[in-house]
Design an enzyme around this catalytic site. Structure first.
Site, mmCIF file in Angstrom:
data_model
loop_
_atom_site.group_PDB
_atom_site.id
_atom_site.type_symbol
_atom_site.label_atom_id
_atom_site.label_comp_id
_atom_site.label_asym_id
_atom_site.label_seq_id
_atom_site.Cartn_x
_atom_site.Cartn_y
_atom_site.Cartn_z
ATOM 1 N N THR A 1 0.844 -1.201 0.000
ATOM 2 C CA THR A 1 0.000 0.000 0.000
ATOM 3 C C THR A 1 0.876 1.247 0.000
ATOM 4 O O THR A 1 0.643 2.191 -0.778
ATOM 5 C CB THR A 1 -0.925 -0.010 1.235
ATOM 6 O OG1 THR A 1 -1.768 -1.169 1.156
ATOM 7 C CG2 THR A 1 -1.785 1.235 1.314
ATOM 8 N N ASN B 1 -6.079 -9.439 -7.331
ATOM 9 C CA ASN B 1 -6.100 -10.183 -6.063
ATOM 10 C C ASN B 1 -7.383 -10.985 -5.856
ATOM 11 O O ASN B 1 -7.401 -11.914 -5.056
ATOM 12 C CB ASN B 1 -5.888 -9.210 -4.889
ATOM 13 C CG ASN B 1 -6.727 -7.972 -4.989
ATOM 14 O OD1 ASN B 1 -6.628 -7.220 -5.957
ATOM 15 N ND2 ASN B 1 -7.576 -7.755 -4.008
ATOM 16 N N GLN C 1 0.552 -9.335 -6.153
ATOM 17 C CA GLN C 1 0.074 -10.726 -6.249
ATOM 18 C C GLN C 1 0.896 -11.585 -7.198
ATOM 19 O O GLN C 1 0.572 -12.756 -7.395
ATOM 20 C CB GLN C 1 -1.406 -10.761 -6.667
ATOM 21 C CG GLN C 1 -2.360 -10.220 -5.611
ATOM 22 C CD GLN C 1 -2.473 -11.110 -4.354
ATOM 23 O OE1 GLN C 1 -2.002 -12.251 -4.317
ATOM 24 N NE2 GLN C 1 -3.099 -10.582 -3.307
ATOM 25 N N SER D 1 4.998 -6.627 -1.993
ATOM 26 C CA SER D 1 4.700 -6.702 -0.561
ATOM 27 C C SER D 1 5.226 -8.012 0.011
ATOM 28 O O SER D 1 4.961 -9.091 -0.535
ATOM 29 C CB SER D 1 3.181 -6.628 -0.380
ATOM 30 O OG SER D 1 2.838 -6.918 0.955
ATOM 31 N N HIS E 1 4.457 -9.783 2.739
ATOM 32 C CA HIS E 1 3.610 -10.818 3.348
ATOM 33 C C HIS E 1 2.825 -11.652 2.349
ATOM 34 O O HIS E 1 2.155 -12.605 2.721
ATOM 35 C CB HIS E 1 2.697 -10.220 4.428
ATOM 36 C CG HIS E 1 1.545 -9.406 3.939
ATOM 37 N ND1 HIS E 1 0.252 -9.879 3.964
ATOM 38 C CD2 HIS E 1 1.483 -8.162 3.446
ATOM 39 C CE1 HIS E 1 -0.546 -8.927 3.502
ATOM 40 N NE2 HIS E 1 0.165 -7.878 3.187
ATOM 41 N N THR F 1 14.512 5.012 10.118
ATOM 42 C CA THR F 1 15.502 3.947 10.302
ATOM 43 C C THR F 1 15.001 2.647 9.677
ATOM 44 O O THR F 1 13.844 2.259 9.862
ATOM 45 C CB THR F 1 15.787 3.752 11.813
ATOM 46 O OG1 THR F 1 16.297 4.991 12.312
ATOM 47 C CG2 THR F 1 16.805 2.653 12.051
ATOM 48 N N CYS G 1 -9.847 -7.134 1.280
ATOM 49 C CA CYS G 1 -9.968 -5.673 1.408
ATOM 50 C C CYS G 1 -10.596 -5.126 0.135
ATOM 51 O O CYS G 1 -9.959 -4.463 -0.658
ATOM 52 C CB CYS G 1 -8.631 -5.021 1.693
ATOM 53 S SG CYS G 1 -7.235 -5.778 0.866
HETATM 54 N N1 PLP Z 1 -2.152 -4.735 -4.074
HETATM 55 C C1 PLP Z 1 -2.733 -5.933 -4.164
HETATM 56 C C2 PLP Z 1 -3.062 -6.486 -5.506
HETATM 57 C C3 PLP Z 1 -3.035 -6.664 -3.011
HETATM 58 O O1 PLP Z 1 -3.627 -7.861 -3.111
HETATM 59 C C4 PLP Z 1 -2.723 -6.106 -1.744
HETATM 60 C C5 PLP Z 1 -3.096 -6.803 -0.498
HETATM 61 O O2 PLP Z 1 -4.055 -7.539 -0.439
HETATM 62 C C6 PLP Z 1 -2.088 -4.851 -1.715
HETATM 63 C C7 PLP Z 1 -1.820 -4.199 -2.891
HETATM 64 C C8 PLP Z 1 -1.722 -4.217 -0.417
HETATM 65 O O3 PLP Z 1 -0.533 -4.765 0.084
HETATM 66 P P1 PLP Z 1 -0.168 -4.563 1.616
HETATM 67 O O4 PLP Z 1 -1.086 -5.432 2.405
HETATM 68 O O5 PLP Z 1 1.264 -4.977 1.716
HETATM 69 O O6 PLP Z 1 -0.350 -3.135 1.921
#
Ligand code: PLP
Length: 383
Positions: A70, A152, A180, A200, A202, A238, A325
C-alpha cells in the site's frame, strides 16, 4: 485448521524466520551508524536489496524498502503528483484499471484535492483491461497510468507491457502493482516496462510490515516520508533491518521455487479444486484467461459467498469472499466483480480460494471436501 487464503497473506517461511532472528537480538545495529555494528546492519540491508532486485530483474539501486504494498503504490502515485505540481506540470489525469486494489484506486482519488482527476479503464468479462479503450483514453494530459500485474480477487494477469507502451507513447508514467505476482510467477521490470513496481513481503512468505517500490533509473519521485536521508534520501526512517533481511530471504526462496516448478504444482491443485466446483455449478471468474497459479475466484449465483465462507470456517477451512480488502460501494459488492459485469447474485455468491507453497495435496483435498459439503448444506437449508 486448513489455510486457503494465501492471497490475503501468507505464513512466514521457516527459512525466512530463521534469517530474521539475529536481527531482532544480537545484530541490533542501526544501518546509519558508522561503527561496526551499524555497518553490519547496512551490509545486510544492501544484501537484501540485491536479493529483492534479482527476483524482479531490477538493479539494486532501483529498489527502495517501504512498509507494505500500500505504501509503495501510494508513494509512486502521490510522489509523482507532488513532483508534477512542484515543476508546474500540466498533466492532471490519472488512468487506473477498474480492478485495481484500493491502495491504487484510493491513492489516486485522494489527489482530487490537489486538482488531479482519476478515470477508470474498463475491463472485459474476464477482468482483462481493455487496451483499446486505454489507447483512446490516453492523451498528453495524463500524468500516470496504473495497471496491476495480477488481480487479487481473480488472479487474472493483465497485459501490463502493452499498457505501459501506450502510457509511454504519450509521455505518461506507468505503475504496476505486482503484489500478487512477485514470487508467484516470473516478474521482470524490463519486460513489463513499468516506471514503478510495487511489491509486498507478506504475500511471498516474508512478514507483514515490509514492502518495496522499484523506481526505474532516471525516474524522479518526490519522497512522501522526509527524514534522515535513508534509502538514498527518498524514504526517511531507520530501516526495518530484520524484515528487510526477511524479504531478501523470501525473494531468494521464491526464486528457487520458481526454478523448481512449484508454480506448476500449485496450479494443478488449484485446477483440480476448480474442476470439482464447476461440476457443482460454480463459475470461475476470469476462468478463460491466464491467471496466477494459486488464486481462484468462484461464483455460485444461488448462494451467499459470505455464508459459504463462514460455514467453511466453522469446519476449519479458511477461505475468503472475493477479497479481504474489497472496495465496496456501500453494498459490499466487489468493485472488481462489478467491473467484470457479473450479476448481483453471482458477485454476492463469490468466494476466493487461494493456495500456496505450503498447501499439500491433502490440504487441497480437504479444502475441496469442506467447500463442497458447505455448498450442499446451504442449498439444502435454503430449499
Ligand atoms: N495490491 C494488491 C493487488 C493486493 O492484493 C494487496 C493486499 O491484499 C495490496 C496491494 C496491499 O498490500 P499490503 O497489504 O502490503 O499493503
Amino acid at each position: 485448521m486448513i489455510y486457503g487464503d494465501w492471497a490475503a497473506t501468507s505464513p512466514v517461511a521457516e527459512r525466512v524466520r530463521e534469517a530474521m532472528i539475529p536481527w531482532f537480538s544480537e545484530k541490533f545495529g542501526n544501518p546509519s551508524s558508522l561503527h561496526g555494528r551499524g555497518q553490519e546492519a547496512k551490509a545486510a540491508v544492501e544484501n537484501a536489496r540485491r536479493q529483492t532486485a534479482a527476483l524482479i530483474g531490477a538493479k539494486s539501486d532501483e529498489v527502495f524498502f517501504t512498509s507494505c504494498g500500500t505504501e509503495s503504490s501510494n508513494w509512486a502515485i502521490k510522489g509523482s503528483a507532488l513532483r508534477c505540481l512542484a515543476e508546474g506540470g500540466k498533466r492532471k489525469r490519472l488512468l487506473v484499471s477498474a480492478v485495481e486494489h484500493p491502495s491504487v484506486l484510493r491513492a489516486c482519488e485522494a489527489l482530487a484535492v490537489l486538482g488531479f482527476q482519476t478515470e477508470r479503464i474498463p475491463v472485459d468479462g474476464n477482468g482483462v483491461v481493455r487496451v483499446d479503450i486505454l489507447e483512446r483514453m490516453m492523451e498528453e494530459d495524463c500524468l500516470l497510468a496504473a495497471v496491476m500485474h495480477a488481480n487479487n480477487e481473480t488472479g487474472v494477469i493483465q497485459p501490463v507491457a502493452e499498457c505501459a507502451r501506450i502510457a509511454h507513447k504519450h509521455g505518461a508514467l506507468f505503475l504496476c502493482d505486482a503484489v500478487q505476482t512477485v514470487g508467484h510467477i516470473p516478474v521482470d521490470v524490463n519486460a513489463l516496462q513499468c516506471d514503478f513496481l510495487s511489491l509486498s513481503g507478506h504475500k511471498l512468505s516474508a512478514p507483514k510490515g515490509i514492502g518495496a517500490l522499484c523506481v526505474r533509473e532516471g525516474i524522479a519521485l518526490f519522497p512522501l516520508i522526509d527524514g534522515g536521508g535513508q534509502e538514498c534520501g527518498r524514504r526517511g526512517g531507520t530501516e526495518n533491518t530484520a524484515e528487510i533481511v526477511g524479504l531478501g530471504e523470501a525473494c531468494v526462496l521464491a526464486g528457487e521455487e520458481l526454478e523448481s516448478g512449484e508454480a506448476g504444482r500449485i496450479a494443478s491443485l488449484r485446477n483440480e479444486i476448480e474442476k470439482a466446483l464447476v461440476e457443482l455449478g460454480g463459475v470461475i471468474n476470469g476462468g478463460a484467461v491466464p491467471r496466477v497459479p494459486g488464486i481462484s475466484g468462484i461464483s455460485f449465483a444461488d448462494l451467499g459467498g459470505e455464508n459459504l465462507m463462514l460455514l467453511c470456517d466453522l469446519y476449519g477451512v479458511c477461505i475468503s469472499t472475493g477479497s479481504a480488502c474489497s472496495l465496496g460501494h456501500g453494498d459490499g459488492v466487489s468493485h472488481v466483480l462489478r467491473a467484470m459485469g457479473l450479476s448481483e447474485e453471482a458477485a454476492n455468491g463469490s468466494i476466493r480460494i487461494s493456495i500456496g507453497r505450503e498447501t499439500s495435496r491433502s490440504d487441497a483435498e480437504e479444502i475441496l471436501r469442506v467447500v463442497k459439503q458447505c455448498v450442499h448444506q446451504i442449498r439444502s437449508t435454503h430449499g
